[in-house]
Design a protein around this motif. Sequence first.
Motif, PDB file in Angstrom:
ATOM      1  N   MET A  13      21.791  -1.118  -6.632  1.00 56.71           N
ATOM      2  CA  MET A  13      22.972  -1.956  -6.668  1.00 56.71           C
ATOM      3  C   MET A  13      24.357  -1.052  -7.328  1.00 56.71           C
ATOM      4  SD  MET A  13      21.158  -5.977  -6.846  1.00 56.71           S
ATOM      5  CE  MET A  13      23.513  -6.368  -6.981  1.00 56.71           C
ATOM      6  N   ALA A  14      25.404  -1.782  -6.945  1.00 58.56           N
ATOM      7  CA  ALA A  14      26.777  -1.106  -7.759  1.00 58.56           C
ATOM      8  C   ALA A  14      27.471  -1.930  -8.315  1.00 58.56           C
ATOM      9  CB  ALA A  14      27.525  -0.253  -6.626  1.00 58.56           C
ATOM     10  N   HIS A  15      27.499  -0.874  -9.410  1.00 56.83           N
ATOM     11  CA  HIS A  15      28.284  -2.793 -10.474  1.00 56.83           C
ATOM     12  C   HIS A  15      30.001  -2.663  -9.905  1.00 56.83           C
ATOM     13  CE1 HIS A  15      25.678  -1.881 -13.499  1.00 56.83           C
ATOM     14  NE2 HIS A  15      25.935  -2.321 -14.461  1.00 56.83           N
ATOM     15  N   CYS A  16      29.995  -3.838  -8.929  1.00 57.45           N
ATOM     16  CA  CYS A  16      31.081  -3.988  -8.321  1.00 57.45           C
ATOM     17  C   CYS A  16      31.115  -5.221  -9.055  1.00 57.45           C
ATOM     18  CB  CYS A  16      31.136  -4.178  -6.730  1.00 57.45           C
ATOM     19  SG  CYS A  16      30.949  -2.583  -5.871  1.00 57.45           S
ATOM     20  N   TYR A  17      32.670  -5.956  -8.835  1.00 55.93           N
ATOM     21  CA  TYR A  17      33.194  -6.852  -9.430  1.00 55.93           C
ATOM     22  C   TYR A  17      32.464  -8.303  -8.758  1.00 55.93           C
ATOM     23  CZ  TYR A  17      36.802 -10.652 -10.233  1.00 55.93           C
ATOM     24  OH  TYR A  17      37.641 -12.461 -10.795  1.00 55.93           O
ATOM     25  N   GLY A  18      32.183  -8.839  -9.431  1.00 54.23           N
ATOM     26  CA  GLY A  18      30.994  -9.560  -9.348  1.00 54.23           C
ATOM     27  C   GLY A  18      29.580  -9.589 -10.198  1.00 54.23           C
ATOM     28  N   ALA A  19      29.703  -8.458  -9.999  1.00 53.86           N
ATOM     29  CA  ALA A  19      27.838  -8.266 -10.099  1.00 53.86           C
ATOM     30  C   ALA A  19      26.993  -8.579 -11.365  1.00 53.86           C
ATOM     31  CB  ALA A  19      27.685  -6.066 -10.058  1.00 53.86           C
ATOM     32  N   LEU A  20      25.362  -9.254 -10.944  1.00 53.71           N
ATOM     33  CA  LEU A  20      25.234  -9.910 -11.791  1.00 53.71           C
ATOM     34  C   LEU A  20      24.298  -8.979 -13.073  1.00 53.71           C
ATOM     35  CD1 LEU A  20      24.750 -12.838 -14.026  1.00 53.71           C
ATOM     36  CD2 LEU A  20      22.619 -12.591 -12.351  1.00 53.71           C
ATOM     37  N   GLY A  21      24.734  -8.051 -13.996  1.00 53.41           N
ATOM     38  CA  GLY A  21      23.359  -7.087 -15.249  1.00 53.41           C
ATOM     39  C   GLY A  21      22.857  -7.913 -16.191  1.00 53.41           C
ATOM     40  N   ALA A  22      21.453  -7.673 -16.330  1.00 50.28           N
ATOM     41  CA  ALA A  22      21.082  -7.970 -18.033  1.00 50.28           C
ATOM     42  C   ALA A  22      21.468  -6.986 -18.844  1.00 50.28           C
ATOM     43  CB  ALA A  22      19.177  -7.957 -17.176  1.00 50.28           C
ATOM     44  N   GLY A  23      21.530  -7.198 -19.544  1.00 50.41           N
ATOM     45  CA  GLY A  23      21.833  -6.470 -20.954  1.00 50.41           C
ATOM     46  C   GLY A  23      21.083  -6.627 -21.520  1.00 50.41           C
ATOM     47  N   ARG A  24      21.020  -4.621 -22.122  1.00 50.10           N
ATOM     48  CA  ARG A  24      19.411  -4.178 -22.932  1.00 50.10           C
ATOM     49  C   ARG A  24      20.250  -3.794 -24.150  1.00 50.10           C
ATOM     50  NH1 ARG A  24      20.345   1.291 -22.620  1.00 50.10           N
ATOM     51  NH2 ARG A  24      21.068   2.463 -20.769  1.00 50.10           N
ATOM     52  N   GLY A  25      19.532  -3.398 -24.744  1.00 46.75           N
ATOM     53  CA  GLY A  25      19.698  -2.372 -26.099  1.00 46.75           C
ATOM     54  C   GLY A  25      20.101  -0.305 -25.811  1.00 46.75           C
ATOM     55  N   MET A  26      19.712   0.420 -26.952  1.00 47.72           N
ATOM     56  CA  MET A  26      18.987   1.704 -26.263  1.00 47.72           C
ATOM     57  C   MET A  26      18.456   2.115 -25.673  1.00 47.72           C
ATOM     58  SD  MET A  26      22.835   2.794 -27.282  1.00 47.72           S
ATOM     59  CE  MET A  26      22.226   4.199 -27.288  1.00 47.72           C
ATOM     60  N   PRO A  67      33.046  -0.927 -13.345  1.00 49.78           N
ATOM     61  CA  PRO A  67      32.771   0.421 -14.138  1.00 49.78           C
ATOM     62  C   PRO A  67      31.157   1.063 -13.303  1.00 49.78           C
ATOM     63  CG  PRO A  67      31.797  -1.682 -14.608  1.00 49.78           C
ATOM     64  CD  PRO A  67      32.679  -1.862 -13.036  1.00 49.78           C
ATOM     65  N   ARG A  68      31.139   1.122 -12.803  1.00 48.34           N
ATOM     66  CA  ARG A  68      30.148   2.597 -11.653  1.00 48.34           C
ATOM     67  C   ARG A  68      29.985   3.448 -12.293  1.00 48.34           C
ATOM     68  NH1 ARG A  68      31.431   2.731  -6.056  1.00 48.34           N
ATOM     69  NH2 ARG A  68      28.534   3.787  -6.146  1.00 48.34           N
ATOM     70  N   GLN A  69      30.295   3.976 -13.604  1.00 53.23           N
ATOM     71  CA  GLN A  69      29.573   4.336 -14.254  1.00 53.23           C
ATOM     72  C   GLN A  69      28.406   3.810 -14.914  1.00 53.23           C
ATOM     73  OE1 GLN A  69      32.671   3.559 -15.374  1.00 53.23           O
ATOM     74  NE2 GLN A  69      32.591   2.531 -17.442  1.00 53.23           N
ATOM     75  N   LEU A  70      28.365   2.574 -15.113  1.00 53.99           N
ATOM     76  CA  LEU A  70      27.189   1.947 -15.202  1.00 53.99           C
ATOM     77  C   LEU A  70      25.645   2.139 -14.708  1.00 53.99           C
ATOM     78  CD1 LEU A  70      28.394  -0.609 -16.772  1.00 53.99           C
ATOM     79  CD2 LEU A  70      27.405   1.220 -18.043  1.00 53.99           C
ATOM     80  N   ASP A  71      26.143   2.611 -12.850  1.00 52.86           N
ATOM     81  CA  ASP A  71      24.642   2.427 -12.055  1.00 52.86           C
ATOM     82  C   ASP A  71      23.860   3.131 -12.407  1.00 52.86           C
ATOM     83  OD1 ASP A  71      27.191   0.834 -10.695  1.00 52.86           O
ATOM     84  OD2 ASP A  71      27.051   2.552  -9.271  1.00 52.86           O
ATOM     85  N   ARG A  72      22.630   3.647 -12.193  1.00 50.64           N
ATOM     86  CA  ARG A  72      21.894   3.369 -12.831  1.00 50.64           C
ATOM     87  C   ARG A  72      21.328   3.955 -14.124  1.00 50.64           C
ATOM     88  NH1 ARG A  72      21.320   8.589  -8.325  1.00 50.64           N
ATOM     89  NH2 ARG A  72      18.695   8.180  -8.508  1.00 50.64           N
ATOM     90  N   ASN A  73      22.573   2.881 -14.523  1.00 44.74           N
ATOM     91  CA  ASN A  73      22.143   2.776 -15.648  1.00 44.74           C
ATOM     92  C   ASN A  73      21.367   1.743 -16.674  1.00 44.74           C
ATOM     93  OD1 ASN A  73      22.872   5.553 -17.780  1.00 44.74           O
ATOM     94  ND2 ASN A  73      23.576   5.209 -16.174  1.00 44.74           N
ATOM     95  N   GLU A  79      15.109  -1.566 -13.969  1.00 39.66           N
ATOM     96  CA  GLU A  79      14.785  -1.883 -12.857  1.00 39.66           C
ATOM     97  C   GLU A  79      16.432  -0.486 -12.508  1.00 39.66           C
ATOM     98  OE1 GLU A  79      11.547  -4.568 -11.280  1.00 39.66           O
ATOM     99  OE2 GLU A  79      13.360  -5.339 -12.769  1.00 39.66           O
ATOM    100  N   PHE A  80      16.804  -0.035 -12.517  1.00 42.38           N
ATOM    101  CA  PHE A  80      17.853   0.824 -12.921  1.00 42.38           C
ATOM    102  C   PHE A  80      17.952   1.153 -11.071  1.00 42.38           C
ATOM    103  CE2 PHE A  80      18.020   2.523 -17.195  1.00 42.38           C
ATOM    104  CZ  PHE A  80      17.917   1.764 -17.369  1.00 42.38           C
ATOM    105  N   GLU A  81      16.692   1.901 -10.857  1.00 45.83           N
ATOM    106  CA  GLU A  81      16.848   2.451  -8.762  1.00 45.83           C
ATOM    107  C   GLU A  81      15.797   1.939  -8.245  1.00 45.83           C
ATOM    108  OE1 GLU A  81      18.458   5.931  -9.708  1.00 45.83           O
ATOM    109  OE2 GLU A  81      16.289   6.766 -10.438  1.00 45.83           O
ATOM    110  N   ARG A  82      15.537   1.851  -6.980  1.00 47.41           N
ATOM    111  CA  ARG A  82      14.571   2.118  -5.971  1.00 47.41           C
ATOM    112  C   ARG A  82      13.894   2.776  -5.337  1.00 47.41           C
ATOM    113  NH1 ARG A  82      13.236  -2.232  -1.785  1.00 47.41           N
ATOM    114  NH2 ARG A  82      12.655  -0.334  -1.069  1.00 47.41           N
ATOM    115  N   SER A  83      13.526   3.069  -4.668  1.00 45.67           N
ATOM    116  CA  SER A  83      13.295   3.970  -3.354  1.00 45.67           C
ATOM    117  C   SER A  83      14.244   2.937  -2.437  1.00 45.67           C
ATOM    118  CB  SER A  83      11.500   3.949  -3.059  1.00 45.67           C
ATOM    119  OG  SER A  83      11.243   4.842  -1.538  1.00 45.67           O
TER     120      SER A  83
END
Length: 309
Positions: free
Chosen positions: A170-183, A201-207, A128-132
């Motif tokens: 959603m953007a990877h700003c300070y305090g963002a909660l993300g779901a760790g994944r594998g490859m 680490p905005r390079q992680l956005d949409r990843n 669920e990296f992105e949505r409409s």
Amino acid sequence: MPVLSPLRTLLPALLLGLAAPASADDAAGPPTTQQVLDASQPSDWRTPDPANTLYMDLEGGRVVIELAPAFAPEHVANIRTLAREGFWNGTSLYRSHDNFVVQFGDADADEPALAKSIGSAKSALPAEFERSARGLPFHPLPDPDGWAAEVGFSDGFPAARESAEGQAWMAHCYGALGAGRGMEADSSIGAELYVVTGQSPRQLDRNITVVGRVLSGMELLSALPRGTGPLGFYETEAERTPIPSLRLASDVPEDERERIEVLRTDTATFDAYVESRRNRRDAFYKRPAGHVDLCNIAIPTRVPSDGEG
């Protein structure tokens, strides 16, 4: 499982925008951040939904996390199930990567053990990296962004989008909660989570799927000792920080819940707050920047006054 599987007396005031005006002329100019907040009305603030709020109770205090079902509905549903069934109780914060993230979950569970420990939560979820962006509330910032065509806030969450008709995330700003994944993109089930504690680490956005953000208690996470192993993982169990309890606020008795309000991001007061951050008028600043990055807009929280919440 990695994410990809002195001016001592001045500094606090400067960081918060609380420095007093230098003169009467300054006081008559554009309001400072603190003046904007002082002039806010009760309607400028909101109370987080207890059904989408997590309490991570640590020895040093409580971390309050707001979940974002509008962006990651299946992950949030799984996280709510895991929290309700006590999955994280007795687990730990097992990674602290300098200027990056802290991560938590069951550090010792292999795949078969994890499958047995997640109870009635789903064992597979879509990425669920992105949505409409259609139908998504979005309050844009006035400045351009290097990572997206447009950035702003959606119900309090820092977000970006291609356009009003394109994709949003959603953007990877300070305090963002993300779901760790594998490859694999769909290899997360929301059991291993991380919080951004370093430069965004905005390079992680949409990843990676972002599922929420910390509202309070960041100091309990960002001050953890850095892990000495690769990628900041702790090398021994003794180094980990135990998590005695991680619960939904809705499962906590009402008189034990945090009294917390969050500044709404869809009001004229918020626009004034953003402008006070874009063009700092505090006595310390000699040259206003005229620009602000998405992740430099820290959303204020407060304890409501008696009778307000």
